[in-house]
Design a protein around this motif. Sequence first.
Motif, PDB file in Angstrom:
ATOM      1  N   GLU A  27       0.827  -1.207   0.000  1.00  0.00           N
ATOM      2  CA  GLU A  27       0.000   0.000   0.000  1.00  0.00           C
ATOM      3  C   GLU A  27       0.862   1.258   0.000  1.00  0.00           C
ATOM      4  O   GLU A  27       0.496   2.280  -0.599  1.00  0.00           O
ATOM      5  CB  GLU A  27      -0.916   0.025   1.229  1.00  0.00           C
ATOM      6  CG  GLU A  27      -1.913  -1.113   1.296  1.00  0.00           C
ATOM      7  CD  GLU A  27      -1.382  -2.328   2.026  1.00  0.00           C
ATOM      8  OE1 GLU A  27      -2.190  -3.050   2.626  1.00  0.00           O
ATOM      9  OE2 GLU A  27      -0.161  -2.560   2.000  1.00  0.00           O
ATOM     10  N   VAL A  28       2.002   1.169   0.660  1.00  0.00           N
ATOM     11  CA  VAL A  28       2.878   2.336   0.773  1.00  0.00           C
ATOM     12  C   VAL A  28       3.584   2.618  -0.546  1.00  0.00           C
ATOM     13  O   VAL A  28       3.640   3.767  -0.996  1.00  0.00           O
ATOM     14  CB  VAL A  28       3.903   2.139   1.911  1.00  0.00           C
ATOM     15  CG1 VAL A  28       4.887   3.300   1.956  1.00  0.00           C
ATOM     16  CG2 VAL A  28       3.186   2.010   3.252  1.00  0.00           C
ATOM     17  N   HIS A  29       4.130   1.576  -1.189  1.00  0.00           N
ATOM     18  CA  HIS A  29       4.821   1.890  -2.448  1.00  0.00           C
ATOM     19  C   HIS A  29       3.843   2.218  -3.577  1.00  0.00           C
ATOM     20  O   HIS A  29       4.211   2.902  -4.532  1.00  0.00           O
ATOM     21  CB  HIS A  29       5.854   0.814  -2.843  1.00  0.00           C
ATOM     22  CG  HIS A  29       5.345  -0.538  -3.159  1.00  0.00           C
ATOM     23  ND1 HIS A  29       5.711  -1.657  -2.443  1.00  0.00           N
ATOM     24  CD2 HIS A  29       4.530  -0.986  -4.146  1.00  0.00           C
ATOM     25  CE1 HIS A  29       5.152  -2.722  -2.972  1.00  0.00           C
ATOM     26  NE2 HIS A  29       4.425  -2.337  -4.000  1.00  0.00           N
ATOM     27  N   ARG A  30       2.583   1.777  -3.462  1.00  0.00           N
ATOM     28  CA  ARG A  30       1.586   2.243  -4.439  1.00  0.00           C
ATOM     29  C   ARG A  30       1.312   3.733  -4.244  1.00  0.00           C
ATOM     30  O   ARG A  30       1.148   4.480  -5.218  1.00  0.00           O
ATOM     31  CB  ARG A  30       0.290   1.433  -4.302  1.00  0.00           C
ATOM     32  CG  ARG A  30       0.364   0.051  -4.943  1.00  0.00           C
ATOM     33  CD  ARG A  30      -1.016  -0.541  -5.136  1.00  0.00           C
ATOM     34  NE  ARG A  30      -1.687  -0.800  -3.871  1.00  0.00           N
ATOM     35  CZ  ARG A  30      -1.621  -1.956  -3.222  1.00  0.00           C
ATOM     36  NH1 ARG A  30      -0.918  -2.959  -3.717  1.00  0.00           N
ATOM     37  NH2 ARG A  30      -2.272  -2.126  -2.082  1.00  0.00           N
ATOM     38  N   ALA A  31       1.268   4.160  -2.988  1.00  0.00           N
ATOM     39  CA  ALA A  31       1.079   5.586  -2.704  1.00  0.00           C
ATOM     40  C   ALA A  31       2.267   6.393  -3.216  1.00  0.00           C
ATOM     41  O   ALA A  31       2.097   7.506  -3.742  1.00  0.00           O
ATOM     42  CB  ALA A  31       0.900   5.800  -1.203  1.00  0.00           C
ATOM     43  N   LEU A  32       3.457   5.840  -3.081  1.00  0.00           N
ATOM     44  CA  LEU A  32       4.649   6.525  -3.583  1.00  0.00           C
ATOM     45  C   LEU A  32       4.599   6.655  -5.102  1.00  0.00           C
ATOM     46  O   LEU A  32       4.966   7.699  -5.657  1.00  0.00           O
ATOM     47  CB  LEU A  32       5.908   5.767  -3.160  1.00  0.00           C
ATOM     48  CG  LEU A  32       7.237   6.337  -3.660  1.00  0.00           C
ATOM     49  CD1 LEU A  32       7.422   7.776  -3.193  1.00  0.00           C
ATOM     50  CD2 LEU A  32       8.403   5.473  -3.188  1.00  0.00           C
ATOM     51  N   LEU A  33       4.133   5.614  -5.775  1.00  0.00           N
ATOM     52  CA  LEU A  33       4.006   5.687  -7.234  1.00  0.00           C
ATOM     53  C   LEU A  33       3.038   6.794  -7.635  1.00  0.00           C
ATOM     54  O   LEU A  33       3.278   7.528  -8.598  1.00  0.00           O
ATOM     55  CB  LEU A  33       3.540   4.343  -7.789  1.00  0.00           C
ATOM     56  CG  LEU A  33       3.423   4.250  -9.319  1.00  0.00           C
ATOM     57  CD1 LEU A  33       4.765   4.521  -9.987  1.00  0.00           C
ATOM     58  CD2 LEU A  33       2.897   2.874  -9.729  1.00  0.00           C
ATOM     59  N   ASN A  34       1.951   6.940  -6.885  1.00  0.00           N
ATOM     60  CA  ASN A  34       1.004   8.024  -7.159  1.00  0.00           C
ATOM     61  C   ASN A  34       1.667   9.389  -6.981  1.00  0.00           C
ATOM     62  O   ASN A  34       1.382  10.334  -7.729  1.00  0.00           O
ATOM     63  CB  ASN A  34      -0.212   7.911  -6.239  1.00  0.00           C
ATOM     64  CG  ASN A  34      -1.131   6.764  -6.636  1.00  0.00           C
ATOM     65  OD1 ASN A  34      -1.171   6.367  -7.799  1.00  0.00           O
ATOM     66  ND2 ASN A  34      -1.853   6.219  -5.678  1.00  0.00           N
ATOM     67  N   LEU A  35       2.542   9.493  -5.997  1.00  0.00           N
ATOM     68  CA  LEU A  35       3.282  10.741  -5.792  1.00  0.00           C
ATOM     69  C   LEU A  35       4.187  11.036  -6.985  1.00  0.00           C
ATOM     70  O   LEU A  35       4.311  12.190  -7.414  1.00  0.00           O
ATOM     71  CB  LEU A  35       4.122  10.651  -4.515  1.00  0.00           C
ATOM     72  CG  LEU A  35       3.389  10.821  -3.183  1.00  0.00           C
ATOM     73  CD1 LEU A  35       4.321  10.502  -2.023  1.00  0.00           C
ATOM     74  CD2 LEU A  35       2.842  12.232  -3.041  1.00  0.00           C
ATOM     75  N   LEU A  36       4.806  10.005  -7.517  1.00  0.00           N
ATOM     76  CA  LEU A  36       5.685  10.185  -8.677  1.00  0.00           C
ATOM     77  C   LEU A  36       4.887  10.619  -9.904  1.00  0.00           C
ATOM     78  O   LEU A  36       5.320  11.489 -10.661  1.00  0.00           O
ATOM     79  CB  LEU A  36       6.439   8.887  -8.971  1.00  0.00           C
ATOM     80  CG  LEU A  36       7.422   8.413  -7.892  1.00  0.00           C
ATOM     81  CD1 LEU A  36       8.001   7.054  -8.263  1.00  0.00           C
ATOM     82  CD2 LEU A  36       8.546   9.428  -7.696  1.00  0.00           C
ATOM     83  N   TYR A  37       3.710  10.009 -10.084  1.00  0.00           N
ATOM     84  CA  TYR A  37       2.853  10.415 -11.200  1.00  0.00           C
ATOM     85  C   TYR A  37       2.374  11.857 -11.010  1.00  0.00           C
ATOM     86  O   TYR A  37       2.327  12.644 -11.966  1.00  0.00           O
ATOM     87  CB  TYR A  37       1.642   9.490 -11.308  1.00  0.00           C
ATOM     88  CG  TYR A  37       1.939   8.134 -11.906  1.00  0.00           C
ATOM     89  CD1 TYR A  37       2.819   7.999 -12.969  1.00  0.00           C
ATOM     90  CD2 TYR A  37       1.323   6.982 -11.416  1.00  0.00           C
ATOM     91  CE1 TYR A  37       3.085   6.753 -13.526  1.00  0.00           C
ATOM     92  CE2 TYR A  37       1.584   5.732 -11.967  1.00  0.00           C
ATOM     93  CZ  TYR A  37       2.465   5.629 -13.019  1.00  0.00           C
ATOM     94  OH  TYR A  37       2.727   4.403 -13.573  1.00  0.00           O
ATOM     95  N   ALA A  38       2.007  12.184  -9.782  1.00  0.00           N
ATOM     96  CA  ALA A  38       1.529  13.541  -9.494  1.00  0.00           C
ATOM     97  C   ALA A  38       2.622  14.563  -9.772  1.00  0.00           C
ATOM     98  O   ALA A  38       2.361  15.658 -10.281  1.00  0.00           O
ATOM     99  CB  ALA A  38       1.074  13.632  -8.039  1.00  0.00           C
ATOM    100  N   ARG A  39       3.850  14.208  -9.456  1.00  0.00           N
ATOM    101  CA  ARG A  39       4.987  15.096  -9.715  1.00  0.00           C
ATOM    102  C   ARG A  39       5.111  15.385 -11.205  1.00  0.00           C
ATOM    103  O   ARG A  39       5.310  16.533 -11.613  1.00  0.00           O
ATOM    104  CB  ARG A  39       6.272  14.447  -9.199  1.00  0.00           C
ATOM    105  CG  ARG A  39       7.548  15.222  -9.492  1.00  0.00           C
ATOM    106  CD  ARG A  39       8.764  14.435  -9.015  1.00  0.00           C
ATOM    107  NE  ARG A  39       9.992  15.173  -9.243  1.00  0.00           N
ATOM    108  CZ  ARG A  39      10.654  15.171 -10.386  1.00  0.00           C
ATOM    109  NH1 ARG A  39      10.190  14.458 -11.400  1.00  0.00           N
ATOM    110  NH2 ARG A  39      11.771  15.869 -10.525  1.00  0.00           N
ATOM    111  N   ALA A  40       4.971  14.340 -12.019  1.00  0.00           N
ATOM    112  CA  ALA A  40       5.100  14.505 -13.469  1.00  0.00           C
ATOM    113  C   ALA A  40       3.965  15.350 -14.037  1.00  0.00           C
ATOM    114  O   ALA A  40       4.153  16.097 -14.999  1.00  0.00           O
ATOM    115  CB  ALA A  40       5.127  13.137 -14.146  1.00  0.00           C
ATOM    116  N   GLU A  41       2.786  15.233 -13.422  1.00  0.00           N
ATOM    117  CA  GLU A  41       1.611  15.954 -13.922  1.00  0.00           C
ATOM    118  C   GLU A  41       1.436  17.316 -13.272  1.00  0.00           C
ATOM    119  O   GLU A  41       0.491  18.041 -13.587  1.00  0.00           O
ATOM    120  CB  GLU A  41       0.360  15.097 -13.675  1.00  0.00           C
ATOM    121  CG  GLU A  41       0.384  13.772 -14.446  1.00  0.00           C
ATOM    122  CD  GLU A  41      -0.683  12.809 -13.971  1.00  0.00           C
ATOM    123  OE1 GLU A  41      -1.499  13.217 -13.108  1.00  0.00           O
ATOM    124  OE2 GLU A  41      -0.713  11.657 -14.449  1.00  0.00           O
ATOM    125  N   GLY A  42       2.324  17.654 -12.349  1.00  0.00           N
ATOM    126  CA  GLY A  42       2.260  18.949 -11.697  1.00  0.00           C
ATOM    127  C   GLY A  42       1.088  19.116 -10.759  1.00  0.00           C
ATOM    128  O   GLY A  42       0.580  20.216 -10.557  1.00  0.00           O
TER     129      GLY A  42
END
Length: 230
Positions: free
Chosen positions: A69-84
Amino acid sequence: MLTSLKTKISQKRAVWMQETQERIEQFAQFEQKRSLEELERSQSQQFILNQEVGRYLKTVHPTFLLKPEVHRALLNLLYARAEGRFSMSISMTEEMRKAYSFYHNELKIFITLLGRRGFQIEGQEELFLQTFLTKLRENNFRRLLDVYGDFIPEDALITEAFARYVDTVDASSKYESGHLDFFATYLNHKNIADFTWTKGRLKRKLKQFDKASREENKLKQLERKLQNIS
């Protein structure tokens, strides 16, 4: 005249066929060159990523990221970073809070450094996280195996493996994500009971076993006390 016309048509057809074949060959060469360039670029990116992640994980050991659950949340953070955009979970566990803090205070700096070294994370978020977690998991397994040693025999049953894990591992750490990931990997290496459980199920089974063991120990202690009473 008709023969001459047929000859000209045949010649033109031959030229067209030759030109078509040349275009096909040119396109094939272009595609081959493009594929080789893409392969070289991909290999170069993976080399940079492997090298830098390996170095970075000698300075940090964020085992809380090994929880799915934690690394899935981290992946969402990485996607959010790319999308601003900003990504935030309303209800967060302790490990989730650690992950958010780690990302904002440390990992973002490493990602910036990666960019300067030649690896651009945009569009490669999953590759980055997979490489990061794989190396983290390897480091974690080696580290804990050095700490606890090879404490489960090859022919052990799953219940014996549980008992040895509970007896060997520090009580305060036995349900921690890094230790659970280590134990799951260890069970797989030992080929014990065709182990295919998720980390969540492993944790639940361990807690059930631990609780049952404590109750059994209390029963035995009570039996011994009662035997001493005349």
